[in-house]
Design a protein around this motif. Structure first.
Motif, short mmCIF file in Angstrom:
data_model
loop_
_atom_site.label_atom_id
_atom_site.label_comp_id
_atom_site.label_asym_id
_atom_site.label_seq_id
_atom_site.Cartn_x
_atom_site.Cartn_y
_atom_site.Cartn_z
N SER A 32 -44.76 25.08 36.42
CA SER A 32 -46.02 24.98 37.03
C SER A 32 -46.29 23.50 37.37
N SER A 33 -45.18 22.64 37.07
CA SER A 33 -45.56 21.28 37.25
C SER A 33 -44.57 20.54 38.39
N ASP A 34 -45.19 20.05 39.37
CA ASP A 34 -44.45 19.55 40.35
C ASP A 34 -43.65 18.13 40.04
N GLU A 35 -44.21 17.43 38.91
CA GLU A 35 -43.57 16.43 38.09
C GLU A 35 -42.52 16.82 37.76
N LYS A 36 -42.50 17.92 36.58
CA LYS A 36 -41.34 18.44 36.13
C LYS A 36 -40.24 18.81 37.10
N LEU A 37 -40.82 19.52 38.22
CA LEU A 37 -39.74 20.03 39.04
C LEU A 37 -39.08 19.14 39.74
N ALA A 38 -39.57 17.71 39.90
CA ALA A 38 -39.09 16.71 40.59
C ALA A 38 -37.94 16.12 39.59
N ARG A 39 -38.37 16.03 38.21
CA ARG A 39 -37.38 15.70 37.41
C ARG A 39 -36.16 16.68 37.32
N ALA A 40 -36.39 18.04 37.31
CA ALA A 40 -35.40 18.79 37.36
C ALA A 40 -34.38 18.61 38.45
N LYS A 41 -34.95 18.38 39.79
CA LYS A 41 -34.08 18.09 41.06
C LYS A 41 -33.19 16.92 40.62
N HIS B 226 -43.63 19.63 27.07
CA HIS B 226 -42.26 18.88 26.92
C HIS B 226 -41.16 19.19 28.00
N PHE B 227 -40.18 18.25 28.34
CA PHE B 227 -39.22 18.30 29.47
C PHE B 227 -37.76 18.02 28.47
N GLY B 228 -37.21 19.14 28.31
CA GLY B 228 -36.05 19.12 27.47
C GLY B 228 -36.37 19.18 25.78
N LYS B 229 -36.00 18.20 24.85
CA LYS B 229 -36.22 18.49 23.67
C LYS B 229 -36.96 17.56 22.76
N ILE B 230 -37.70 17.79 21.85
CA ILE B 230 -38.34 17.09 20.78
C ILE B 230 -37.64 16.66 19.68
N VAL B 231 -37.58 15.49 19.19
CA VAL B 231 -36.68 15.06 18.06
C VAL B 231 -37.40 14.48 16.93
N VAL B 232 -37.12 14.72 15.77
CA VAL B 232 -37.61 13.75 14.67
C VAL B 232 -36.48 13.13 14.12
N LYS B 233 -36.65 11.63 14.10
CA LYS B 233 -35.88 10.53 13.42
C LYS B 233 -36.12 10.55 11.98
N ILE B 234 -35.01 10.60 11.41
CA ILE B 234 -35.06 10.60 9.67
C ILE B 234 -34.36 9.18 9.29
#
Length: 334
Positions: free
Chosen positions: A192-201, A326-334
């Motif tokens: 639904s996001s043109d910004e995310k679609l541009a990143r996917a391209k 989010h675009f991709g993954k969310i990570v927790v650093k330990i």
């Protein structure tokens, strides 16, 4: 050691940071000093509705983590102290088709997960981290990475020259995009996001569709495939999008279903009329994970991480997952 646990209050606000003794490895076990976790929608769902999953006491959440072998138990030969390892989602699924004995061994559900400083894992429940990846990148692989590989390559049977439909820009969809690009597979990706679609391209998506601009996005997919439909859909939406996915797939095509993101009902008639293969995908076994890691190492693939949180801010990481921005993954650093 410190560990986040689900308590009786439930929900993100009910997560509690507690002290536990560092466990001692038994036969064929290894003690891992964890360095990173990644969060999946499944982890968020578990925290928000633990009782529905049979969790009544304190349970450490999160299936996905990577770290360093701290200590090995008697009989361990495959790993030594100092090795970089990543856990497997299912501790009891080594190879072959899924079976009843697999389900009780899922980390962060039936058994304690990895949102903690140290964890005991089976020797057969870890794999070496690909040399070029950080701990944060490796932690994204056990669920989303392997699910994408299974949906697309091993279970999905997609091959170079075919066309695959990817829904959204979450972890599985973005991994699928990267793996498809790596394998010579054409992709059509929705958001639904043109910004995310541009990143996917920029990641190699061949065609993109904004489903807010095109509510009947299945018609746009058919247009992009000259009326034929795609060979495969990686279906992460669930019942709410499945009917459109069936309309978008070709006669005799395949849908890899993993999604529980949207509710709804489906009439199975269209599946029968198009002779569609609809298959449920639940991550994958250890040997499949090893093949994924080989492909990642050979091609130098680097997972896409949207945002990284500190261990003390784990609740904020789950809230970011809950917002679904989010675009991709969310990570927790330990």
């Amino acid at each position: 050691m410190k560990a986040w646990v689900i308590n009786k209050k439930g929900g993100i606000d009910g997560l509690e940071l507690i002290d536990r003794d560092i466990p001692k490895p038994g036969p064929r076990e290894i003690l891992v000093r964890l360095k990173a976790n990644s969060i999946n929608f499944r982890d968020l769902s578990t925290i928000k509705n633990a009782s529905a999953r049979g969790i009544s006491g304190q349970r450490i959440p999160n299936s996905d983590g990577a770290g360093i072998v701290e200590e090995t138990g008697p009989g361990v030969t495959a790993f030594k102290s100092g090795d970089r390892v990543v856990g497997t989602f299912f501790q009891n699924w080594l190879s072959g088709p899924i079976h009843d004995g697999v389900m009780p061994s899922a980390l962060g559900g039936p058994i304690d997960g990895l949102l903690c400083e140290y964890a005991l894992l089976k020797e057969s429940g870890v794999l070496p981290v690909p040399a070029h990846l950080s701990f944060e990148e490796a932690a994204t692989l056990p669920c989303a990475g392997l699910t994408a590989w299974n949906c697309l390559i091993e279970g999905g049977k997609a091959r170079a020259g075919q066309t695959v439909l990817l829904l959204g820009t979450g972890g599985v969809s973005i991994f699928s995009q990267q793996l498809a690009k790596m394998s010579g597979i054409r992709t059509i990706l929705t958001s639904s996001s043109d910004e995310k679609l541009a990143r996917a391209k920029k990641l190699g998506a061949n065609d993109v569709v904004n489903y807010r601009e095109h509510p009947n996005w299945e018609e746009k997919v058919l247009e992009l495939t000259e009326g034929r439909g795609v060979d495969l859909v990686v279906e992460v939406g669930g019942a709410g999008t499945l009917e459109k996915s069936i309309a978008a797939v070709r006669v005799g095509g395949r849908i890899s279903l993993i999604g529980v993101l949207t509710g709804g009902q489906i009439d199975p008639t269209s599946i029968m009329r198009k002779s569609v293969t609809l298959q449920g995908i639940y991550v994958g076994p250890r040997d499949m994970f090893s093949r994924l890691n080989t492909a990642i190492a050979h091609n130098g693939l680097r997972p896409v991480i949207d945002e990284t949180f500190e261990f003390k801010d784990a609740k904020a990481a789950y809230r970011a997952m809950e917002k679904a921005g989010h675009f991709g993954k969310i990570v927790v650093k330990i």
